[in-house]
Write a protein that holds these residues in place. Sequence first.
Motif, PDB file in Angstrom:
ATOM      1  N   ILE A 158       0.863  -1.184   0.000  1.00 44.73           N
ATOM      2  CA  ILE A 158       0.000   0.000   0.000  1.00 44.73           C
ATOM      3  C   ILE A 158       0.897   1.232   0.000  1.00 44.73           C
ATOM      4  O   ILE A 158       1.790   1.363   0.840  1.00 44.73           O
ATOM      5  CB  ILE A 158      -0.932   0.012   1.219  1.00 44.73           C
ATOM      6  CG1 ILE A 158      -1.763  -1.274   1.259  1.00 44.73           C
ATOM      7  CG2 ILE A 158      -1.834   1.240   1.204  1.00 44.73           C
ATOM      8  CD1 ILE A 158      -2.585  -1.434   2.523  1.00 44.73           C
ATOM      9  N   TYR A 160       1.636   5.321   0.200  1.00 45.67           N
ATOM     10  CA  TYR A 160       1.190   6.611   0.728  1.00 45.67           C
ATOM     11  C   TYR A 160       2.178   7.670   0.238  1.00 45.67           C
ATOM     12  O   TYR A 160       3.336   7.687   0.668  1.00 45.67           O
ATOM     13  CB  TYR A 160       1.165   6.602   2.258  1.00 45.67           C
ATOM     14  CG  TYR A 160       0.256   5.557   2.858  1.00 45.67           C
ATOM     15  CD1 TYR A 160      -1.086   5.810   3.060  1.00 45.67           C
ATOM     16  CD2 TYR A 160       0.762   4.307   3.211  1.00 45.67           C
ATOM     17  CE1 TYR A 160      -1.923   4.846   3.609  1.00 45.67           C
ATOM     18  CE2 TYR A 160      -0.058   3.337   3.759  1.00 45.67           C
ATOM     19  CZ  TYR A 160      -1.400   3.609   3.956  1.00 45.67           C
ATOM     20  OH  TYR A 160      -2.216   2.654   4.497  1.00 45.67           O
ATOM     21  N   ARG A 161       1.746   8.520  -0.659  1.00 46.97           N
ATOM     22  CA  ARG A 161       2.621   9.582  -1.179  1.00 46.97           C
ATOM     23  C   ARG A 161       2.236  10.909  -0.530  1.00 46.97           C
ATOM     24  O   ARG A 161       1.061  11.247  -0.429  1.00 46.97           O
ATOM     25  CB  ARG A 161       2.513   9.701  -2.688  1.00 46.97           C
ATOM     26  CG  ARG A 161       3.421  10.807  -3.259  1.00 46.97           C
ATOM     27  CD  ARG A 161       3.603  10.703  -4.753  1.00 46.97           C
ATOM     28  NE  ARG A 161       4.435  11.767  -5.265  1.00 46.97           N
ATOM     29  CZ  ARG A 161       5.752  11.775  -5.232  1.00 46.97           C
ATOM     30  NH1 ARG A 161       6.398  10.743  -4.694  1.00 46.97           N
ATOM     31  NH2 ARG A 161       6.448  12.776  -5.728  1.00 46.97           N
ATOM     32  N   ARG A 162       3.246  11.656  -0.071  1.00 48.77           N
ATOM     33  CA  ARG A 162       3.031  12.956   0.555  1.00 48.77           C
ATOM     34  C   ARG A 162       3.971  13.983  -0.072  1.00 48.77           C
ATOM     35  O   ARG A 162       5.136  13.686  -0.353  1.00 48.77           O
ATOM     36  CB  ARG A 162       3.297  12.882   2.066  1.00 48.77           C
ATOM     37  CG  ARG A 162       2.474  11.827   2.802  1.00 48.77           C
ATOM     38  CD  ARG A 162       1.011  12.214   2.902  1.00 48.77           C
ATOM     39  NE  ARG A 162       0.268  11.294   3.753  1.00 48.77           N
ATOM     40  CZ  ARG A 162      -0.486  10.298   3.318  1.00 48.77           C
ATOM     41  NH1 ARG A 162      -0.568  10.085   2.000  1.00 48.77           N
ATOM     42  NH2 ARG A 162      -1.134   9.507   4.162  1.00 48.77           N
ATOM     43  N   ASN A 195       1.247  13.646   8.889  1.00 48.06           N
ATOM     44  CA  ASN A 195       1.631  12.242   9.015  1.00 48.06           C
ATOM     45  C   ASN A 195       1.900  11.676   7.624  1.00 48.06           C
ATOM     46  O   ASN A 195       1.101  11.843   6.707  1.00 48.06           O
ATOM     47  CB  ASN A 195       0.495  11.470   9.689  1.00 48.06           C
ATOM     48  CG  ASN A 195       0.855  10.035   9.990  1.00 48.06           C
ATOM     49  OD1 ASN A 195       2.008   9.640   9.920  1.00 48.06           O
ATOM     50  ND2 ASN A 195      -0.151   9.243  10.330  1.00 48.06           N
ATOM     51  N   ILE A 196       3.034  10.998   7.438  1.00 45.85           N
ATOM     52  CA  ILE A 196       3.393  10.504   6.107  1.00 45.85           C
ATOM     53  C   ILE A 196       3.079   9.026   5.919  1.00 45.85           C
ATOM     54  O   ILE A 196       3.360   8.471   4.856  1.00 45.85           O
ATOM     55  CB  ILE A 196       4.885  10.768   5.799  1.00 45.85           C
ATOM     56  CG1 ILE A 196       5.784   9.987   6.741  1.00 45.85           C
ATOM     57  CG2 ILE A 196       5.185  12.259   5.853  1.00 45.85           C
ATOM     58  CD1 ILE A 196       7.263  10.028   6.349  1.00 45.85           C
ATOM     59  N   VAL A 197       2.487   8.367   6.928  1.00 40.21           N
ATOM     60  CA  VAL A 197       2.137   6.954   6.804  1.00 40.21           C
ATOM     61  C   VAL A 197       0.641   6.774   7.020  1.00 40.21           C
ATOM     62  O   VAL A 197      -0.078   7.715   7.374  1.00 40.21           O
ATOM     63  CB  VAL A 197       2.939   6.076   7.794  1.00 40.21           C
ATOM     64  CG1 VAL A 197       4.429   6.197   7.515  1.00 40.21           C
ATOM     65  CG2 VAL A 197       2.626   6.455   9.238  1.00 40.21           C
ATOM     66  N   GLY A 198       0.184   5.510   6.796  1.00 39.33           N
ATOM     67  CA  GLY A 198      -1.226   5.204   6.971  1.00 39.33           C
ATOM     68  C   GLY A 198      -1.431   4.080   7.961  1.00 39.33           C
ATOM     69  O   GLY A 198      -1.575   4.292   9.152  1.00 39.33           O
ATOM     70  N   TYR A 203       7.452  -0.813   6.928  1.00 39.29           N
ATOM     71  CA  TYR A 203       7.467   0.232   5.904  1.00 39.29           C
ATOM     72  C   TYR A 203       8.839   0.360   5.241  1.00 39.29           C
ATOM     73  O   TYR A 203       9.888   0.161   5.865  1.00 39.29           O
ATOM     74  CB  TYR A 203       7.142   1.596   6.514  1.00 39.29           C
ATOM     75  CG  TYR A 203       5.677   1.916   6.613  1.00 39.29           C
ATOM     76  CD1 TYR A 203       5.030   2.625   5.610  1.00 39.29           C
ATOM     77  CD2 TYR A 203       4.939   1.515   7.713  1.00 39.29           C
ATOM     78  CE1 TYR A 203       3.676   2.918   5.700  1.00 39.29           C
ATOM     79  CE2 TYR A 203       3.589   1.811   7.820  1.00 39.29           C
ATOM     80  CZ  TYR A 203       2.970   2.520   6.806  1.00 39.29           C
ATOM     81  OH  TYR A 203       1.633   2.818   6.894  1.00 39.29           O
ATOM     82  N   ASP A 288       7.564   8.882  -0.268  1.00 42.59           N
ATOM     83  CA  ASP A 288       6.798   7.708  -0.711  1.00 42.59           C
ATOM     84  C   ASP A 288       6.949   6.659   0.372  1.00 42.59           C
ATOM     85  O   ASP A 288       8.052   6.160   0.615  1.00 42.59           O
ATOM     86  CB  ASP A 288       7.335   7.167  -2.033  1.00 42.59           C
ATOM     87  CG  ASP A 288       6.934   8.006  -3.225  1.00 42.59           C
ATOM     88  OD1 ASP A 288       5.726   8.226  -3.398  1.00 42.59           O
ATOM     89  OD2 ASP A 288       7.825   8.446  -3.983  1.00 42.59           O
TER      90      ASP A 288
END
Length: 294
Positions: A158, A160-162, A195-198, A203, A288
């Motif tokens: 999964i 998560y892009r920030r 927050n850069i994660v989900g 990770y 990322d």
Amino acid sequence: MAKYKNGRFPLSLFEHLGDNIYLPPATAARWRGFRQDIFDEVGVWLRITPDRSGLGGWNGYRPYDIQVKYKKALGRLASAAGFSSHGGRYLLRDFFAFDVDNWAQVPWEVFTRLAKKWGLKTNFVKPTEKWHVGDPNPWTMPNVGGSAAPAKKEIEVIAYRREDKKSRSGGRTIAAGDGFWLHLDASATSSKASNIVGGIGEYSITTHIYADGAPGDLVHVALYWDDTKSAGAHSPHYTETMVFDRDGRIRASREFKRGVAAGYAVYARLNADAGNKAPIKVTVFDTDAFLFKA
């Protein structure tokens, strides 16, 4: 499948691997076997390149109209529409290519050996694109070691892009000794963080930095794990230091690997070294974060 021309295959023929990544079922089976073997041998979980160019991330099968879009945006770096190895017909035969994002994390000998084991082609275009992998038998299921592709437990990835919006909206100018947190809102103050994660789990987090400054000056990038259930200080677990080159530029990506437990957030911070000779200007500060779930 020769009745279809390059880029004219219906998406209903393919296996959808997420986002805009589509592959024939046999190619998808080879990809799964290949990446599982890579993981078993060197502990790297390969991924097909996501959208980093703003063109949609069509890095498996690429329809004709998307090929037109890529050619217009990338010029000589992309094939003419109707001739791309991503289009399903290449050199007068069925052939499907895909791009591997993190190929450089695997020794090239291992990468090519295991690709060959699964019937995949590497290093087949000029100039060399080591991330570019092709399947010359996309409609025939693989047979490895005398049996069909082994069924192995798939790991879900999964993404998560920030992006720090203020950096991308004209840039941030940072004095020596100052810094800021990555934030999704360009109007947020430098003391606020996103927050850069989900989800929870293991990770791989990569930071991307574009900055300009005085040659030899330093930039420090750190990730902070924050226990959101407490009011204590953030805990920096990693710090990477980068040096401006002789042209006064940093264009860098750094990977960090660590798990995220329940109740934790992760924040990214960039600091200009206190001893810098001049302010720096940051135009990209992105992350990322890839969560690996069994």
